[in-house]
Design an enzyme around this catalytic site. Structure first.
Site, mmCIF file in Angstrom:
data_model
loop_
_atom_site.group_PDB
_atom_site.id
_atom_site.type_symbol
_atom_site.label_atom_id
_atom_site.label_comp_id
_atom_site.label_asym_id
_atom_site.label_seq_id
_atom_site.Cartn_x
_atom_site.Cartn_y
_atom_site.Cartn_z
ATOM 1 C CB CYS A 139 -0.940 0.088 1.179
ATOM 2 S SG CYS A 139 -2.091 -1.260 1.268
ATOM 3 N NE ARG A 143 4.591 1.933 0.128
ATOM 4 C CZ ARG A 143 5.575 1.767 0.990
ATOM 5 N NH1 ARG A 143 6.810 2.019 0.627
ATOM 6 N NH2 ARG A 143 5.329 1.351 2.215
ATOM 7 C CD1 TRP A 145 0.331 -6.478 -2.734
ATOM 8 C CD2 TRP A 145 -0.067 -6.938 -0.586
ATOM 9 N NE1 TRP A 145 0.689 -7.791 -2.504
ATOM 10 C CE2 TRP A 145 0.458 -8.092 -1.208
ATOM 11 C CE3 TRP A 145 -0.398 -7.005 0.761
ATOM 12 C CZ2 TRP A 145 0.670 -9.296 -0.513
ATOM 13 C CZ3 TRP A 145 -0.194 -8.197 1.450
ATOM 14 C CH2 TRP A 145 0.345 -9.319 0.811
ATOM 15 C CG ASN A 190 1.550 0.854 4.387
ATOM 16 O OD1 ASN A 190 2.700 1.248 4.444
ATOM 17 N ND2 ASN A 190 1.276 -0.410 4.222
ATOM 18 N N GLY A 191 -0.809 -0.827 6.436
ATOM 19 C CA GLY A 191 -0.521 -1.605 7.632
ATOM 20 C C GLY A 191 -1.697 -2.501 7.968
ATOM 21 C CD GLU A 211 17.569 -13.053 -6.648
ATOM 22 O OE1 GLU A 211 17.060 -13.449 -5.585
ATOM 23 O OE2 GLU A 211 17.162 -12.033 -7.235
ATOM 24 C CE LYS A 242 14.220 -11.372 -9.148
ATOM 25 N NZ LYS A 242 14.873 -11.036 -7.942
ATOM 26 C CD GLU A 277 10.575 -11.946 -7.195
ATOM 27 O OE1 GLU A 277 10.422 -11.338 -6.143
ATOM 28 O OE2 GLU A 277 11.573 -11.772 -7.933
ATOM 29 C CG HIS A 298 20.070 -36.498 -1.035
ATOM 30 N ND1 HIS A 298 20.318 -37.738 -0.483
ATOM 31 C CD2 HIS A 298 21.285 -35.938 -1.256
ATOM 32 C CE1 HIS A 298 21.613 -37.911 -0.346
ATOM 33 N NE2 HIS A 298 22.244 -36.822 -0.816
ATOM 34 C CE LYS A 303 11.928 -2.642 -5.941
ATOM 35 N NZ LYS A 303 12.435 -3.996 -6.195
HETATM 36 C C1 G6P Z 1 9.724 -8.168 -1.597
HETATM 37 C C2 G6P Z 1 10.285 -7.728 -2.929
HETATM 38 C C3 G6P Z 1 11.636 -8.400 -3.155
HETATM 39 C C4 G6P Z 1 12.589 -8.088 -2.013
HETATM 40 C C5 G6P Z 1 11.969 -8.457 -0.654
HETATM 41 C C6 G6P Z 1 12.779 -7.869 0.475
HETATM 42 O O1 G6P Z 1 9.410 -9.520 -1.628
HETATM 43 O O2 G6P Z 1 9.388 -8.066 -3.966
HETATM 44 O O3 G6P Z 1 12.190 -7.918 -4.358
HETATM 45 O O4 G6P Z 1 13.759 -8.799 -2.182
HETATM 46 O O5 G6P Z 1 10.649 -7.899 -0.546
HETATM 47 O O6 G6P Z 1 12.706 -6.478 0.401
HETATM 48 P P1 G6P Z 1 13.792 -5.472 0.915
HETATM 49 O O7 G6P Z 1 13.271 -4.127 0.519
HETATM 50 O O8 G6P Z 1 13.853 -5.644 2.406
HETATM 51 O O9 G6P Z 1 15.068 -5.817 0.258
#
Ligand code: G6P
Length: 604
Positions: A2, A27, A74, A100-101, A477, A481, A484, A500, A599
Site C-alpha cells: 500500500c 507498493r 495491496w 498502510n498496515g 535467486e 526471479k 516472480e 536426494h 515491492k
Molecule cells: C519483496 C520484494 C523483493 C525483495 C523483498 C525484500 O518480496 O518483492 O524484491 O527482495 O521484498 O525487500 P527489501 O526491501 O527488504 O530488500
C-alpha cells in the site's frame, strides 16, 4: 504494501495525488483511489485495478480542491473490490482515511462500534479508523486521532482528513513508513520519498509514535500523548532521473542494464587509493566474532552468498536467517555478534522487527540498505548504502548486484582488519573487482542469445536451478526471479543434494539451469550435470567462457567471463535475470508488477 499520499496546499490536489500514486504503485497495485475536498464536501473516486485505470476514470470526473488523499492498495483484509479500496470514511462521509498496515484488533473494535450504531461498508480493517475518529471527534481532528491511537493495535501509517477542518491533515505512524514532504506550495504525507519527485526534496522522516498535524501554513509533530516532538528536516540526495523507463519496455530490463553503472558508483564511493573505505567505524568489524545476517527475498540470497565469502576470507562464523524466522525463534546471540540486516527498501516489516529485536538484545547492528533515510537505515547503529538508485521493477535486480558488491567489500575489509587474508591477495582482488562493470557489460552482451533460449523453453511448467558452493544462493535467486515474473514453478537446489529428491523430476521437458564457475566445486558440479544429462534433462548452462568440457554437456550455453569463483557470484545474476525476463515476455506477463507481489512488504 500500500502506498499513501495526503496533500494540502495551494496547488490543485488531484494532479499531485495522481503523480504520487503512479510512483507509489510498486507498493501495491490491486486497487487505487482518491478523495478530494471540493467545495466543502469530499468527492471520492476509487476502483479495483491499477492507477492507470483510475486515471482513465478520472478524465471524465472533474475534481478540484486543494486537499486530498490517495491510496494504492495491496489487499490484506477484504477482497479486491471497489468498496474495499481506500479511501474509507465514517458514517457521514465527512472523515476520510488512507492507511498502510494492519489494525489487528479491528474485529473487536468494529463490533463495539456497530453496537453503537456505526454502519460499515467494507471488509477492511482500515475503515475502523474513520469510525473511531467520528466517535471521538469532539474538538480537533488531532485530539480525536490521538484517542484512536490508544484503541488500535497493529502496524500503521495513516492519514486522516475531515470536512470540519478543511485545511488540515493528521497522520500517524507505528511500524509502517510515513514521511512529511515540505514543499513551497504545500505539504505532503507519503509512504516514501520517491512519491515526492518533482514536488520537493525537503522532508521530515517521521518515527514510530509520531502524530503529524499539517495545515496549509505549517505543521506540528506530537507524540501519541499529544506532547510536541522536535524534528529536523533533511534533504533527499537521490537522483530521481532514474524514475522513467528511458526507452526500455520495462523497468526491470532498464534496471538490469543499469547494473554496471551501479557497481561503478559503488567503486567510486567505497574504493579509494587501493583501499576499501566503507565510511563506518571499523572497530565494529574488528570486534565482531560472529556475523548474523538477516533479510528477506532477494536480499536474503545476497546474505547467503556473503556467508560463503566472509567465512572463507575473514574466518569468522556467519549465520544467515530470513527475518520472519529470526524474529520468532529463540536465537542465541553471543557477545560480540554483529547483526547485519540487508534491505533494498529499508522498510520490510520483518527485517525491521528483527533489527529492533537485535537492538533490544544489546547487539551491535549494521544495515546494508538502498533507500536513503528509510526506517532501517535510520534505526541501525551503522548503515552502508548500496547506491543502486530507485528500483521500480518489483523483481529486484540492480539492488541485488549492489548488495552482493557491498557485501564482498565488507568481507574483504573484515578479513583485512582481522589479518586473515594475505595482503597480496587483498590487493589483487581489489584490482580485479574493479573490472566487474566491464564483465557485467559483457554478460549483458549475451542478451539476444538468452532471449533465443527463452523462446524455446518458456512453455515449461517447472524449472530446476542447480549450483554448488557460493553460487548456490544465485540458483535460489534465479528460481525466485523466474517464479516472480513468469509464474512458472522453479526450485533452486544445491547440485550435491539433487540425488536426494529432485532427480526424480528430471525428464526432457524439465529445463535445468546449471551454474558452474571455476574453483573447488567445478568438477563436482560437472558430475551433477552429467547425471542430469543421463536422464535426458534439458541443460541451460551458465559457465566461464572457454570451458569446453562443460559446453559439450549443455543443450544451451551461456558463457560469462572466466573469473575466479568469488567474482563469478557478481556476474551470474545477469543471465539469470535476463532468462527470467525473456521467459516472462514470451508468456506476456506483467513484468514490472507481477500479480500478488509488492515491492515493499510493510506488513508481516
Ligand atoms: C519483496 C520484494 C523483493 C525483495 C523483498 C525484500 O518480496 O518483492 O524484491 O527482495 O521484498 O525487500 P527489501 O526491501 O527488504 O530488500
Amino acid at each position: 504494501m500500500c502506498g499513501i499520499i495526503g496533500y494540502v496546499g495551494n496547488k490543485s490536489a488531484l494532479p499531485v495525488l495522481q503523480r504520487a500514486l503512479k510512483r507509489l504503485e510498486y507498493r501495491g497495485y490491486d486497487s487505487a483511489g482518491v478523495a478530494i475536498l471540493q467545495d466543502g464536501r469530499f468527492k471520492v473516486v476509487k476502483q479495483p485495478g491499477k492507477v492507470e485505470k483510475l486515471n482513465v476514470l478520472l478524465e471524465s470526473i472533474p475534481m478540484h480542491g486543494k486537499l486530498g488523499l490517495g491510496h494504492t492498495r495491496w489487499a490484506t483484509h477484504g477482497v479486491v473490490s471497489e468498496v474495499n479500496a481506500h479511501p474509507h470514511w465514517d458514517c457521514k462521509q465527512e472523515i476520510m482515511v488512507v492507511h498502510n498496515g494492519i489494525i489487528e484488533n479491528y474485529k473487536h473494535l468494529r463490533k463495539e462500534l456497530e453496537d453503537k450504531g456505526h454502519k460499515f461498508l467494507s471488509q477492511t480493517d482500515t475503515e475502523i479508523i474513520a469510525h473511531l475518529v467520528e466517535e471521538y471527534y469532539t474538538h480537533t481532528l488531532e485530539e480525536a486521532v490521538i484517542k484512536v491511537l490508544s484503541k488500535i493495535k497493529g502496524t500503521y501509517a495513516f492519514v486522516v482528513a475531515s470536512q470540519r477542518e478543511p485545511e488540515k491533515l493528521v497522520g500517524a505512524r507505528l511500524l509502517s513508513p510515513l514521511i512529511l514532504g515540505l514543499g513551497e506550495n504545500g505539504y505532503y504525507l507519503v509512504s516514501d520519498v520517491t512519491a515526492l519527485l518533482n514536488e520537493t526534496r525537503l522532508v521530515v522522516y517521521l518515527d514510530d509514535g509520531d502524530v503529524v498535524v499539517v495545515k496549509k501554513d505549517g505543521f506540528q509533530i506530537l507524540d501519541f500523548k499529544g506532547q510536541p516532538r522536535r524534528k529536523t528536516s533533511s534533504k533527499i540526495q537521490w537522483d530521481f532521473s532514474t524514475r522513467d523507463k528511458a526507452g526500455y519496455p520495462h523497468f526491470m530490463l532498464k534496471e538490469i542494464y543499469e547494473q554496471p553503472e551501479v557497481v561503478k558508483r559503488n567503486i567510486t564511493k567505497y574504493i579509494r587509493a587501493e583501499e576499501i573505505s566503507l565510511s563506518i567505524d571499523e572497530n565494529i568489524l574488528r570486534e565482531a566474532k560472529h556475523l548474523w545476517i538477516v533479510a528477506c527475498g532477494t536480499a536474503y540470497h545476497a546474505g547467503l552468498v556473503s556467508e560463503y565469502l566472509i567465512e572463507r576470507w575473514a574466518k569468522i562464523p556467519v549465520t544467515v536467517d530470513t527475518s520472519s524466522e529470526f524474529r520468532y525463534r529463540d536465537v542465541v546471540l553471543e557477545e560480540n555478534t554483529l547483526f547485519i540486516c540487508i534491505s533494498q527498501s529499508g522498510e520490510t516489516a520483518d527485517t525491521l522487527a528483527a533489527l529492533r529485536l537485535a537492538r533490544k538484545m544489546g547487539i551491535r547492528t549494521l544495515a546494508v540498505v538502498n533507500v536513503e533515510g528509510s526506517t532501517i537505515a535510520r534505526e541501525a547503529d551503522t548503515v552502508i548504502y548500496t547506491n543502486a538508485g530507485p528500483e521500480i521493477g518489483v523483481a529486484s535486480t540492480k539492488a541485488y548486484i549492489a548488495q552482493l558488491f557491498i557485501l564482498q567489500l565488507l568481507g574483504l575489509k573484515l578479513a583485512q582488519l582481522k589479518n586473515t587474508i594475505d595482503i597480496g591477495f587483498y590487493k589483487s582482488y581489489l584490482t580485479e573487482i574493479q573490472m566487474i562493470p566491464l564483465y557485467l557489460e559483457s554478460c549483458l552482451a549475451n542478451a539476444s542469445q538468452i532471449q533465443k533460449i527463452a523462446d524455446e523453453v518458456y512453455n515449461a511448467h517447472n524449472f530446476l536451478y542447480l549450483a554448488r558452493g557460493m553460487n548456490f544462493p544465485n540458483a535460489l535467486e534465479g528460481a525466485l526471479k523466474l517464479k516472480e515474473i513468469s509464474y512458472i514453478h522453479a526450485e533452486g537446489y544445491p547440485g550435491g543434494e539433487m540425488k536426494h529428491g529432485p532427480i526424480a523430476l528430471i525428464e526432457d521437458s524439465l529445463p535445468v539451469v546449471a551454474i558452474l564457475s571455476q574453483g573447488r566445486v567445478r568438477d563436482k558440479m560437472l558430475s551433477n550435470l552429467l547425471e542430469v544429462k543421463a536422464r535426458h534433462g534439458k541443460v541451460i548452462g551458465i559457465f566461464p567462457a572457454g570451458d569446453q568440457e562443460v559446453k559439450e554437456v549443455c543443450d544451451y550455453s551461456i558463457e560469462i567471463p572466466a573469473v575466479r569463483e568469488e567474482l563469478s557470484t557478481l556476474l551470474v545474476p545477469i543471465p539469470l535475470q535476463l532468462l527470467a525476463y525473456y521467459v516472462a515476455v514470451n508468456r506476456k506477463c506483467d513484468i514490472d508488477q507481477p500479480r500478488n507481489l509488492a515491492k515493499s512488504v510493510t506488513v508481516e
